[in-house]
Design a protein around this motif. Sequence first.
Motif, PDB file in Angstrom:
ATOM      1  N   THR A  88       0.836  -1.211   0.000  1.00 57.81           N
ATOM      2  CA  THR A  88       0.000   0.000   0.000  1.00 57.81           C
ATOM      3  C   THR A  88       0.868   1.257   0.000  1.00 57.81           C
ATOM      4  OG1 THR A  88      -1.811  -1.116   1.157  1.00 57.81           O
ATOM      5  CG2 THR A  88      -1.745   1.293   1.287  1.00 57.81           C
ATOM      6  N   ASN A  89       1.872   1.274   0.853  1.00 56.82           N
ATOM      7  CA  ASN A  89       2.713   2.468   0.974  1.00 56.82           C
ATOM      8  C   ASN A  89       3.577   2.688  -0.263  1.00 56.82           C
ATOM      9  OD1 ASN A  89       1.708   3.074   3.513  1.00 56.82           O
ATOM     10  ND2 ASN A  89       3.249   1.853   4.572  1.00 56.82           N
ATOM     11  N   ARG A  90       4.083   1.586  -0.865  1.00 60.79           N
ATOM     12  CA  ARG A  90       4.895   1.744  -2.071  1.00 60.79           C
ATOM     13  C   ARG A  90       4.044   2.231  -3.239  1.00 60.79           C
ATOM     14  NH1 ARG A  90       9.992  -1.223  -1.238  1.00 60.79           N
ATOM     15  NH2 ARG A  90      10.358  -1.408  -3.468  1.00 60.79           N
ATOM     16  N   ARG A  91       2.787   1.796  -3.305  1.00 59.44           N
ATOM     17  CA  ARG A  91       1.896   2.304  -4.365  1.00 59.44           C
ATOM     18  C   ARG A  91       1.598   3.785  -4.142  1.00 59.44           C
ATOM     19  NH1 ARG A  91      -1.423   0.574  -8.706  1.00 59.44           N
ATOM     20  NH2 ARG A  91      -0.012  -1.212  -8.713  1.00 59.44           N
ATOM     21  N   LYS A  92       1.459   4.212  -2.894  1.00 63.92           N
ATOM     22  CA  LYS A  92       1.267   5.638  -2.611  1.00 63.92           C
ATOM     23  C   LYS A  92       2.479   6.441  -3.087  1.00 63.92           C
ATOM     24  CE  LYS A  92      -1.750   5.237   1.443  1.00 63.92           C
ATOM     25  NZ  LYS A  92      -1.836   5.400   2.925  1.00 63.92           N
ATOM     26  N   TYR A  93       3.654   5.859  -2.885  1.00 62.85           N
ATOM     27  CA  TYR A  93       4.883   6.523  -3.331  1.00 62.85           C
ATOM     28  C   TYR A  93       4.851   6.694  -4.844  1.00 62.85           C
ATOM     29  CZ  TYR A  93       9.561   7.942  -1.833  1.00 62.85           C
ATOM     30  OH  TYR A  93      10.665   8.670  -1.482  1.00 62.85           O
ATOM     31  N   GLU A  94       4.426   5.652  -5.557  1.00 60.46           N
ATOM     32  CA  GLU A  94       4.316   5.734  -7.010  1.00 60.46           C
ATOM     33  C   GLU A  94       3.282   6.777  -7.427  1.00 60.46           C
ATOM     34  OE1 GLU A  94       3.350   2.866 -10.874  1.00 60.46           O
ATOM     35  OE2 GLU A  94       3.383   2.011  -8.858  1.00 60.46           O
ATOM     36  N   ASP A  95       2.154   6.816  -6.719  1.00 54.86           N
ATOM     37  CA  ASP A  95       1.107   7.795  -7.041  1.00 54.86           C
ATOM     38  C   ASP A  95       1.621   9.218  -6.891  1.00 54.86           C
ATOM     39  OD1 ASP A  95      -0.681   5.772  -7.612  1.00 54.86           O
ATOM     40  OD2 ASP A  95      -1.635   5.809  -5.631  1.00 54.86           O
ATOM     41  N   ASN A  96       2.492   9.434  -5.911  1.00 59.50           N
ATOM     42  CA  ASN A  96       3.076  10.766  -5.750  1.00 59.50           C
ATOM     43  C   ASN A  96       3.945  11.142  -6.943  1.00 59.50           C
ATOM     44  OD1 ASN A  96       2.730  12.263  -2.976  1.00 59.50           O
ATOM     45  ND2 ASN A  96       2.742  10.084  -2.486  1.00 59.50           N
ATOM     46  N   TYR A  97       4.695  10.187  -7.455  1.00 61.06           N
ATOM     47  CA  TYR A  97       5.491  10.453  -8.663  1.00 61.06           C
ATOM     48  C   TYR A  97       4.579  10.812  -9.841  1.00 61.06           C
ATOM     49  CZ  TYR A  97      10.059   8.804  -6.911  1.00 61.06           C
ATOM     50  OH  TYR A  97      11.252   8.658  -6.246  1.00 61.06           O
TER      51      TYR A  97
ATOM     52  N   GLY B  61      13.424   3.130 -20.583  1.00 61.38           N
ATOM     53  CA  GLY B  61      12.921   2.871 -19.242  1.00 61.38           C
ATOM     54  C   GLY B  61      13.906   3.227 -18.140  1.00 61.38           C
ATOM     55  N   PHE B  62      13.356   3.638 -16.998  1.00 65.95           N
ATOM     56  CA  PHE B  62      14.182   3.885 -15.819  1.00 65.95           C
ATOM     57  C   PHE B  62      13.354   3.693 -14.555  1.00 65.95           C
ATOM     58  CE2 PHE B  62      12.193   7.923 -16.696  1.00 65.95           C
ATOM     59  CZ  PHE B  62      12.046   8.562 -15.481  1.00 65.95           C
ATOM     60  N   ASN B  63      14.056   3.451 -13.444  1.00 63.51           N
ATOM     61  CA  ASN B  63      13.420   3.268 -12.139  1.00 63.51           C
ATOM     62  C   ASN B  63      13.792   4.415 -11.228  1.00 63.51           C
ATOM     63  OD1 ASN B  63      14.615   0.117 -12.798  1.00 63.51           O
ATOM     64  ND2 ASN B  63      12.421   0.421 -12.639  1.00 63.51           N
ATOM     65  N   LEU B  64      12.845   4.828 -10.389  1.00 60.86           N
ATOM     66  CA  LEU B  64      13.072   5.892  -9.426  1.00 60.86           C
ATOM     67  C   LEU B  64      13.090   5.327  -8.009  1.00 60.86           C
ATOM     68  CD1 LEU B  64      10.831   8.724 -10.896  1.00 60.86           C
ATOM     69  CD2 LEU B  64      13.317   8.766 -10.665  1.00 60.86           C
ATOM     70  N   PRO B  65      13.727   6.029  -7.063  1.00 64.28           N
ATOM     71  CA  PRO B  65      13.732   5.563  -5.673  1.00 64.28           C
ATOM     72  C   PRO B  65      12.318   5.275  -5.179  1.00 64.28           C
ATOM     73  CG  PRO B  65      15.245   7.389  -5.913  1.00 64.28           C
ATOM     74  CD  PRO B  65      14.519   7.255  -7.228  1.00 64.28           C
ATOM     75  N   THR B  66      12.165   4.137  -4.542  1.00 66.24           N
ATOM     76  CA  THR B  66      10.845   3.687  -4.092  1.00 66.24           C
ATOM     77  C   THR B  66      10.981   3.103  -2.697  1.00 66.24           C
ATOM     78  OG1 THR B  66      10.418   3.031  -6.393  1.00 66.24           O
ATOM     79  CG2 THR B  66       8.814   2.333  -4.731  1.00 66.24           C
ATOM     80  N   TYR B  67      10.276   3.714  -1.750  1.00 68.84           N
ATOM     81  CA  TYR B  67      10.382   3.282  -0.355  1.00 68.84           C
ATOM     82  C   TYR B  67       9.003   2.961   0.201  1.00 68.84           C
ATOM     83  CZ  TYR B  67      14.609   6.127  -1.035  1.00 68.84           C
ATOM     84  OH  TYR B  67      15.760   6.680  -1.532  1.00 68.84           O
ATOM     85  N   GLU B  68       9.018   2.292   1.350  1.00 70.14           N
ATOM     86  CA  GLU B  68       7.761   2.114   2.082  1.00 70.14           C
ATOM     87  C   GLU B  68       7.410   3.397   2.825  1.00 70.14           C
ATOM     88  OE1 GLU B  68       5.883  -0.370   5.789  1.00 70.14           O
ATOM     89  OE2 GLU B  68       7.836  -0.961   5.018  1.00 70.14           O
ATOM     90  N   SER B  69       8.447   4.064   3.340  1.00 72.34           N
ATOM     91  CA  SER B  69       8.236   5.318   4.045  1.00 72.34           C
ATOM     92  C   SER B  69       7.964   6.437   3.053  1.00 72.34           C
ATOM     93  CB  SER B  69       9.474   5.660   4.869  1.00 72.34           C
ATOM     94  OG  SER B  69       9.408   6.994   5.320  1.00 72.34           O
ATOM     95  N   LEU B  70       7.033   7.315   3.404  1.00 78.56           N
ATOM     96  CA  LEU B  70       6.675   8.423   2.505  1.00 78.56           C
ATOM     97  C   LEU B  70       7.397   9.720   2.885  1.00 78.56           C
ATOM     98  CD1 LEU B  70       2.805   7.833   2.309  1.00 78.56           C
ATOM     99  CD2 LEU B  70       4.544   7.091   0.695  1.00 78.56           C
TER     100      LEU B  70
END
Length: 471
Positions: free
Chosen positions: A357-366, A446-455
Amino acid sequence: MIDKLLCNKTDTLLKVLKIIDTNAMGMVFVVNKNNQLCGTVTDGDIRRALLNDIKLDAKVKDILSDNFVYGNIDDDYDSLIKKISHKIKIIPLVNQNHEVVDYFEYKQDTYFPVAIPNLNGNEFKYLTDAFLSTWISSQGEYINRFEENFASYCDTKYGVAVSNGTVALHLALVTLGIGKDDEVIVPDLTFAATINTVLHANATPVIVDVEENSWCIDPKEIEKAITPKTKAIIPVHIYGQSCDMEAIMKIAKKYNLKVIEDCAEAHGAMQNGKKVGSFGDIGCFSFYGNKVITTGEGGMCITNSLELDEKMRVLRDHGMSKTKRYWHDVVGYNYRMTNIQAAIGLAQLERIEDIHTNRRKYEDNYKNILDSQNFIFQNDIENRRRITWLVSILINSDINRDEFIEKLKSKGIDARPFFYPLSDMEIYKEYCKEFTEVTHKLSKNGFNLPTYESLKSIDKIEKIFKEDVDV
């Protein structure tokens, strides 16, 4: 700014002090007449020299130490960060001719690695319990609990904990009898461990292209690549996306092929409500430090077959008989996980849905930060549950992806390019018979961005994007 950090090795200490006073960085990089690095000197070094009765008109070369830290201009952030300490915050960067061309500076709260594990649950409690029990090697209650609970989470009957995700794949191949003269179909877009394990098993990999919408192995390409020697398929659930396992399993049944799912990046992903890893004969997971849940290093094989479970356990434990200790019926491996690692894994597993849930929120912020015209995020496909491992994005082909990544890295955001196509590498290209158009397109953009559980850090990252990174 780099010019303000340079001094010549023949400059006097007084002149060097003036340079340090001007740059306000507390140090200089000492070079020769060809701009080649000779060493570094701090204001503290000069103070200590003066206390040792060295005069201000002495040459800076007279106080240089052979022991100094520097980096290469091509070094990645991880390499440079390892050179930073509580004493060293700035290091010179040199090119292949040892000329000083730039510098690296570490500032607290301005570096965002691609992944950081969150260990704020019961990890320390369980770890301490395992430690105090003295069961710290490859036996103990946490191994049993982690195997059982992880298999249950993945909707399978059995789990076999192993030392890492790569050996999980190799153990699966050997257990299924895949070996010399057998062909195994793999996607071109994946980490090298997938194809390496096929080669370690003395089998022949066959590289095929991926789907454009999912980025996962294309079932149509799988069927085209099947020959009388084909014995297995390794679908890779890339960047948290589930492969089209229903189509793949139909092909496997039609041609009597084994299926080993590479789930290293997709713990908990689904198709039609069924977890990845539970479709094929064996599912393989990684618990490396950057994965959704981690044991530091570690992996797991899951299966619904009692026969495969028992065979994997014997092979994992040196091939030793389960009924006659120190008796070996087969040549096995030491692929075991420790009880300490399993303790951490069990605690991580307790929070896995919150982590998702938290990692998806992080993605949504991006998604709110980045312009949708220039950045295309990974698809959410009907009847599939994609999980957010690393936020994965395609950049507009009119923008140079590598230059954009370097721009982010210069601001402390450790973006990573997608995997290179396996077929582009000299050691693997013989195993690919057709150009993989989709893989090459994805790999290029393609590229990946930093992704954490903590927001906590997303606001700082957003500020960097808005103020310092122009697209």
